[in-house]
Design an enzyme around this catalytic site. Sequence first.
Site, PDB file in Angstrom:
ATOM      1  N   ASP A   1      -2.577  -8.420  11.314  1.00  0.00           N
ATOM      2  CA  ASP A   1      -3.941  -8.863  10.996  1.00  0.00           C
ATOM      3  C   ASP A   1      -4.342 -10.065  11.901  1.00  0.00           C
ATOM      4  O   ASP A   1      -5.492 -10.419  11.876  1.00  0.00           O
ATOM      5  CB  ASP A   1      -3.828  -9.279   9.548  1.00  0.00           C
ATOM      6  CG  ASP A   1      -3.649  -7.938   8.660  1.00  0.00           C
ATOM      7  OD1 ASP A   1      -3.987  -6.953   9.026  1.00  0.00           O
ATOM      8  OD2 ASP A   1      -2.970  -8.222   7.740  1.00  0.00           O
TER       9      ASP A   1
ATOM     10  N   HIS B   1       5.420 -13.251   6.972  1.00  0.00           N
ATOM     11  CA  HIS B   1       5.562 -11.728   6.867  1.00  0.00           C
ATOM     12  C   HIS B   1       6.798 -11.621   5.572  1.00  0.00           C
ATOM     13  O   HIS B   1       7.727 -12.463   5.797  1.00  0.00           O
ATOM     14  CB  HIS B   1       5.874 -10.718   7.728  1.00  0.00           C
ATOM     15  CG  HIS B   1       5.674  -9.075   7.538  1.00  0.00           C
ATOM     16  ND1 HIS B   1       6.666  -8.546   7.138  1.00  0.00           N
ATOM     17  CD2 HIS B   1       4.576  -8.405   7.608  1.00  0.00           C
ATOM     18  CE1 HIS B   1       6.181  -7.151   6.961  1.00  0.00           C
ATOM     19  NE2 HIS B   1       4.901  -7.379   7.139  1.00  0.00           N
TER      20      HIS B   1
ATOM     21  N   HIS C   1      -2.343  -8.681   1.761  1.00  0.00           N
ATOM     22  CA  HIS C   1      -2.044  -7.517   2.502  1.00  0.00           C
ATOM     23  C   HIS C   1      -3.068  -7.203   3.488  1.00  0.00           C
ATOM     24  O   HIS C   1      -3.481  -8.002   4.339  1.00  0.00           O
ATOM     25  CB  HIS C   1      -1.482  -6.252   1.443  1.00  0.00           C
ATOM     26  CG  HIS C   1      -0.948  -5.136   1.942  1.00  0.00           C
ATOM     27  ND1 HIS C   1      -0.478  -5.023   3.149  1.00  0.00           N
ATOM     28  CD2 HIS C   1      -1.012  -4.034   1.362  1.00  0.00           C
ATOM     29  CE1 HIS C   1       0.147  -3.884   3.366  1.00  0.00           C
ATOM     30  NE2 HIS C   1      -0.382  -2.981   2.258  1.00  0.00           N
TER      31      HIS C   1
ATOM     32  N   ARG D   1       2.967  -4.983  16.553  1.00  0.00           N
ATOM     33  CA  ARG D   1       1.695  -4.832  16.398  1.00  0.00           C
ATOM     34  C   ARG D   1       0.644  -5.622  16.902  1.00  0.00           C
ATOM     35  O   ARG D   1      -0.441  -5.392  17.352  1.00  0.00           O
ATOM     36  CB  ARG D   1       1.353  -4.268  14.798  1.00  0.00           C
ATOM     37  CG  ARG D   1       2.214  -3.183  14.464  1.00  0.00           C
ATOM     38  CD  ARG D   1       1.988  -2.789  13.037  1.00  0.00           C
ATOM     39  NE  ARG D   1       2.421  -4.063  12.132  1.00  0.00           N
ATOM     40  CZ  ARG D   1       2.280  -4.034  10.873  1.00  0.00           C
ATOM     41  NH1 ARG D   1       1.801  -3.073  10.322  1.00  0.00           N
ATOM     42  NH2 ARG D   1       2.513  -5.147  10.351  1.00  0.00           N
TER      43      ARG D   1
ATOM     44  N   SER E   1       0.845  -1.282   0.151  1.00  0.00           N
ATOM     45  CA  SER E   1       0.061  -0.020   0.116  1.00  0.00           C
ATOM     46  C   SER E   1       0.898   1.330  -0.168  1.00  0.00           C
ATOM     47  O   SER E   1       0.590   2.271  -0.683  1.00  0.00           O
ATOM     48  CB  SER E   1      -0.932  -0.010   1.221  1.00  0.00           C
ATOM     49  OG  SER E   1      -0.088  -0.257   2.374  1.00  0.00           O
TER      50      SER E   1
END
Length: 441
Positions: free
Chosen positions: A373, A318, A271, A327, A241
């Site tokens: 995610d 990843h 993504h 995160r 992105s």
Amino acid sequence: MDPLKQKFAEKSQALKAQIKSLLKERGDTKVDEVVLRQVFGGMRGVKSMVWETSQLDPNDGIRFRGYSIPELRDLLPKVPGGKEPLPEGLFWLMLIGEIPTPEQVKWVTDQWTRRSIVPEHTFKVLDSLPVDTHPMTQLSTAIVSMQTGSVFARRYAEGMNKSEYWDATYEDTMNLIARLPRVAAYIYRRTYHGGKHIAPDISLDWSANFAHMLGVEGEDFKSLMRLYLTIHADHEGGNASAHATHLVGSTLSDSYFSLAGGMNALAGPLHGLANQEVIKWIFRMLDTLGTRRPTKDQIKDYVNSTLAAGKVIPGYGHAVLRQPDPRFIEQKRFAQEYIHGSEIIDVVWKCFEVIPPILQGLGKVKNPWPNVDAHSGAILVHYGMKEFSYYTVLFGVSRALGVLSALCWSRALGFPLERPKSVTTKWVMEYLEKQEVSANN
Ligand code: HAX
């Protein structure tokens, strides 16, 4: 000139001068070598762009202007009595590299409130789409529809001097970020709540007002949004992105076109769409197993069946990270602090124990650990937001902060049109043959 813009002008002009002399003196210095695997393999790891706002370390994870997520939780201003950082502060930090004061953060909140009026035609464009249009399609469409108000496009058409590109990009960036929560909440309410929209509350900060317009009640959800919109904001420049936004922007497309490009990349399942895919995968597993409290062995069997069906385990792996994503860890910390006794969050934590050894056992997955995610959906479900297809929009609103502040830097530093070189496989074969011939001579 506004104080943030003034500081940005000073800092960016100073860095521009520094880069100019750096390139004059050391422009031919080699910083990387590219092997064939990288040429065919998605350019993994190739150092080929500059991104000032954040940098990703495979083991330590993301650092925004040098600060880790736990450090930012301590250092960034919060609402009085609040515990989570305000994304307004992260935006300030990314743009000029300084931790802002509470007053400076308040100034950003006020600016975004003042700039948050969405053009009427954007609502009409959204209303013309079938109500079951994927929310990311709606977000991208809405962003492009607001391009009619681009300051950059107007000033470029009027013959703007290239030394002013950054100024117009800054204006577009501030306007666009200010409007995103309204647009995103409109998409949510029209798609899932029969078009019953909620008016903004201009007394609230950017994230809390977004939470309010979504219609999800409670102070804890507002806190979650502050954290969520902070930690998803940036992940250096090479992720899809960010890179898409950067590439589109390099043609002097304005912030609206550039961000829409980035959002289209975020909408892919490898993504940002992974946050939707994770929670769908978890609920499908629970339905298949017929329980809300699966054992670790049951999860293991389900993971193996997913892999056997030729699918990836969403939320794991990843391209850069080689440790559990900070995160993910930060969201786990939030859940431990704010939420107790949630079955769905328990499943996420069990997956964290079960999945990495299985992926490791495959022998090909470079990072078996959870990414950002893997956790977010379960927390949203806990707060009653169960519309999985919407989750990537939340990610997108946050990601705008990083990619658009980076876009301001790209225009201020005068970065040129991006144009890497591609080759055909035939070219590669011939190149290798020539190398062999010269090695044998
Ligand atoms: N499950 C199963 N297989 C996986 C896997 C996973 N979670 N992650 C990687 N692999 C596989 C790859 O598909 C690849 O297999 P093939 O050689 O057969 O094609 C092999 O392991 C090597 O891949 P890699 O080098 O470890 O990983 P990549 O850099 O190519 O890809 C991805 C990174 C994130 C795309 C990958 O790990 C993946 O598909 N994960 C699941 C989807 C996901 O969670 N995406 C979100 C990532 C974070 C993000 O951007 N959030 O927005």
